[in-house]
Write an enzyme that holds these catalytic residues in place. Structure first.
Site, PDB file in Angstrom:
ATOM      1  N   CYS A 114      42.413  50.800  69.361  1.00 34.15           N
ATOM      2  CA  CYS A 114      43.820  50.594  69.671  1.00 34.15           C
ATOM      3  C   CYS A 114      44.604  51.682  68.954  1.00 34.15           C
ATOM      4  O   CYS A 114      44.463  51.862  67.744  1.00 34.15           O
ATOM      5  CB  CYS A 114      44.262  49.219  69.185  1.00 34.15           C
ATOM      6  SG  CYS A 114      46.050  48.984  69.277  1.00 34.15           S
TER       7      CYS A 114
ATOM      8  N   CYS B 202      47.164  49.886  66.127  1.00 33.15           N
ATOM      9  CA  CYS B 202      46.742  49.256  64.870  1.00 33.15           C
ATOM     10  C   CYS B 202      45.326  49.654  64.464  1.00 33.15           C
ATOM     11  O   CYS B 202      44.796  49.131  63.502  1.00 33.15           O
ATOM     12  CB  CYS B 202      46.862  47.737  64.965  1.00 33.15           C
ATOM     13  SG  CYS B 202      45.587  46.954  65.977  1.00 33.15           S
TER      14      CYS B 202
ATOM     15  N   CYS C  99      33.755  50.358  77.575  1.00 29.16           N
ATOM     16  CA  CYS C  99      32.960  49.169  77.296  1.00 29.16           C
ATOM     17  C   CYS C  99      33.576  48.489  76.074  1.00 29.16           C
ATOM     18  O   CYS C  99      33.470  48.990  74.962  1.00 29.16           O
ATOM     19  CB  CYS C  99      31.523  49.606  77.026  1.00 29.16           C
ATOM     20  SG  CYS C  99      30.379  48.253  76.805  1.00 29.16           S
TER      21      CYS C  99
HETATM   22 ZN   LIG Z   1      46.222  46.900  68.218  1.00 30.36          ZN
END
Ligand SMILES: [Zn+2]
Length: 149
Positions: free
Chosen positions: A107, A110, A130
């Protein structure tokens, strides 16, 4: 100034949360996968066969990561997508563990570990993201854009 964002200054939107905060925020399995770069067992998470429409968000910060529109059944037992929701949604990092070279996907907001991207996906991108189901949270209300049907 037209931006309605609440970020103050410096690095825009990057979330820094302490180890302890993550532990209290996430389930043990979510913590293991997203903060310890773990991998859930194949076929262990219902999202690998989830067909519902919506946006798959990050369990850590809620950022939109993958749209159901790019989800497909790769047969691997992990939720698979051929593209992220946007180019800025995820960040890619070289992973040299296990003597192989893989590209790790996190991500972008974060830094949660999501999974890996492989170059054997379907058209149009040829990429296979994946992703661990526990790193995702399907938001059925959120549509990228509503196309036919
Ligand atoms: Zn995140």
């Amino acid at each position: 100034m037209s931006k309605a964002e609440s970020t103050g200054k410096g690095d825009p939107g990057k979330i820094a949360t302490s180890e302890q905060e993550w532990r209290s925020k996430l389930t043990p399995e979510q913590f293991y996968v997203t903060r310890r770069h773990g991998t859930e067992r194949a076929f262990s998470h219902p999202y690998h066969q989830e067909k519902g429409a919506g946006m798959y968000r990050c369990v850590g910060c809620g950022a939109p990561l993958f749209s159901s529109e790019t989800k497909y059944d790769s047969g691997t037992g992990w939720p698979s997508f051929y593209a992220p929701a946007s180019e800025e949604a995820v960040s890619e990092h070289e992973d040299r563990s296990f003597f192989t070279r893989r590209t790790e996907v996190r991500c972008a907001k974060c830094d949660a570990h999501l999974g890996h991207v492989f170059p054997d996906g379907p058209k149009p991108t040829g990429a296979r993201y994946c992703v661990n189901g526990v790193a995702l949270e399907l938001d059925p209300g959120a549509h990228g854009d509503k196309s036919s049907e």
